[in-house]
Motif scaffolding. Structure first.
Motif, PDB file in Angstrom:
ATOM      1  N   GLY A   1     -48.726 -23.727 -24.539  1.00 18.21           N
ATOM      2  CA  GLY A   1     -48.201 -25.056 -24.794  1.00 18.21           C
ATOM      3  C   GLY A   1     -48.876 -26.125 -23.951  1.00 18.21           C
ATOM      4  N   ARG A   2     -48.284 -27.322 -23.967  1.00 17.18           N
ATOM      5  CA  ARG A   2     -48.810 -28.456 -23.209  1.00 17.18           C
ATOM      6  C   ARG A   2     -47.650 -29.238 -22.600  1.00 17.18           C
ATOM      7  N   VAL A   3     -47.937 -29.927 -21.500  1.00 15.85           N
ATOM      8  CA  VAL A   3     -46.939 -30.794 -20.883  1.00 15.85           C
ATOM      9  C   VAL A   3     -47.576 -32.147 -20.587  1.00 15.85           C
TER      10      VAL A   3
ATOM     11  N   ARG B   1     -51.418 -31.605 -19.399  1.00 18.25           N
ATOM     12  CA  ARG B   1     -51.783 -30.309 -18.840  1.00 18.25           C
ATOM     13  C   ARG B   1     -51.683 -29.255 -19.936  1.00 18.25           C
ATOM     14  N   HIS B   2     -52.610 -28.301 -19.879  1.00 16.23           N
ATOM     15  CA  HIS B   2     -52.772 -27.359 -20.973  1.00 16.23           C
ATOM     16  C   HIS B   2     -52.551 -25.917 -20.522  1.00 16.23           C
TER      17      HIS B   2
ATOM     18  N   LEU C   1     -44.627 -31.014 -24.222  1.00 16.18           N
ATOM     19  CA  LEU C   1     -45.050 -31.630 -25.484  1.00 16.18           C
ATOM     20  C   LEU C   1     -44.883 -30.674 -26.656  1.00 16.18           C
ATOM     21  N   ASP C   2     -44.899 -29.386 -26.362  1.00 21.14           N
ATOM     22  CA  ASP C   2     -44.759 -28.346 -27.373  1.00 21.14           C
ATOM     23  C   ASP C   2     -43.705 -27.345 -26.884  1.00 21.14           C
ATOM     24  N   ARG C   3     -43.330 -26.450 -27.760  1.00 18.38           N
ATOM     25  CA  ARG C   3     -42.583 -25.270 -27.306  1.00 18.38           C
ATOM     26  C   ARG C   3     -43.519 -24.498 -26.384  1.00 18.38           C
ATOM     27  N   SER C   4     -43.132 -24.341 -25.141  1.00 17.69           N
ATOM     28  CA  SER C   4     -44.051 -23.843 -24.121  1.00 17.69           C
ATOM     29  C   SER C   4     -43.499 -22.603 -23.432  1.00 17.69           C
ATOM     30  N   ILE C   5     -44.422 -21.818 -22.895  1.00 15.24           N
ATOM     31  CA  ILE C   5     -44.064 -20.657 -22.086  1.00 15.24           C
ATOM     32  C   ILE C   5     -44.588 -20.907 -20.678  1.00 15.24           C
ATOM     33  N   LEU C   6     -43.698 -20.807 -19.696  1.00 16.30           N
ATOM     34  CA  LEU C   6     -44.062 -21.094 -18.319  1.00 16.30           C
ATOM     35  C   LEU C   6     -43.555 -20.002 -17.399  1.00 16.30           C
TER      36      LEU C   6
ATOM     37  N   THR D   1     -39.363 -19.416 -21.917  1.00 16.36           N
ATOM     38  CA  THR D   1     -39.712 -20.331 -23.002  1.00 16.36           C
ATOM     39  C   THR D   1     -38.906 -21.619 -22.868  1.00 16.36           C
ATOM     40  N   VAL D   2     -39.594 -22.742 -23.009  1.00 19.42           N
ATOM     41  CA  VAL D   2     -38.954 -24.057 -22.935  1.00 19.42           C
ATOM     42  C   VAL D   2     -39.277 -24.808 -24.218  1.00 19.42           C
ATOM     43  N   GLN D   3     -38.266 -25.370 -24.842  1.00 19.44           N
ATOM     44  CA  GLN D   3     -38.467 -26.083 -26.095  1.00 19.44           C
ATOM     45  C   GLN D   3     -39.186 -27.414 -25.868  1.00 19.44           C
TER      46      GLN D   3
END
Length: 232
Positions: free
Chosen positions: A54-56, A73-74, A97-102, A31-33
């Protein structure tokens, strides 16, 4: 959206279950904030990032200091593959752009997976082609349309790629500065257009987001067909 739950234009959405599972096994999710850089332009690139949620934003700078937003990117998309498959240098900066999971996938197992699953390589090529097509559309729109039309087209596309609703209406969670960078306009021009006569009754500007009040009217302004997913 495919039956798998991934958007059909995303990298994961283009894969059959066996190939998708093979890709997903390559990296551990983390998870990345929000507003955190995942990679920076000019740095070495030795892994790809698979966006599970999330989105970047993908941003590229030039020598005079100006910055362009190359795209959003979505969920289900891949980022960082150009360095891994190219000369090993990041060509853009990618920020959440959001709290994302990568899932971070090292270059060697990623390339081995592409060789073992040719459909993944085809999906990667199709994804790259779609990105180039969308970038060309933004460029052509900038030359041929007024800013209100360009905004309408960008809002419809972003709402379609990242389905989210607020009080039953589609919403695009981008700031006005980000929308301006996306369509190649000044932030003040975008702010004026969003509150001008062409858009003020069909979109609602709120903090960090734009709510689509009337998808059909927005599509009419955009001179394009409204995505069926947004009309439900």
């Amino acid at each position: 959206m495919t039956s798998s739950g991934w958007h059909h234009l995303s990298f994961l959405g283009r894969l059959t279950p066996p190939a998708r599972n093979a890709v997903l096994r390559l990296g551990m999710p983390r998870t990345v904030q929000r507003d955190r850089p995942l990679m920076r332009q000019g740095e070495p690139g030795t892994e790809v990032h698979l966006l599970l949620d999330g989105r970047v934003a993908v941003v590229r700078g030039v020598e005079n200091g100006s910055v362009s937003l190359l795209g959003i990117r979505h969920r289900g998309d891949l980022v960082g593959e150009m360095a891994v498959l190219g000369d090993g240098v990041r060509t853009a900066t990618v920020t959440t752009l959001d709290r994302s999971i990568l899932a971070v996938i090292p270059a060697r197992p990623f390339i081995a997976c592409l060789r073992a699953h040719p459909e993944a390589l085809i999906a990667l090529n199709l994804m790259t082609g779609d990105r180039l097509s969308q970038a060309n559309s933004y460029r052509a729109d900038a030359a041929g349309y007024e800013v209100e039309v360009r905004l309408a087209r960008a809002l419809l596309y972003q709402a379609w790629r990242a389905p989210e609703r607020e009080d039953g209406r589609p919403v695009v969670r981008l700031r006005q500065k980000q929308l301006a960078m996306l369509i190649g306009a000044q932030e003040g021009t975008v702010q004026k257009a969003l509150n001008g006569p062409a858009l003020r009754d069909i979109v609602l500007c709120a903090r960090g987001r734009v709510v689509l009040l009337d998808v059909h009217e927005l599509a009419r302004l955009a001179e394009m067909k409204a995505p069926s997913e947004l009309c439900e």
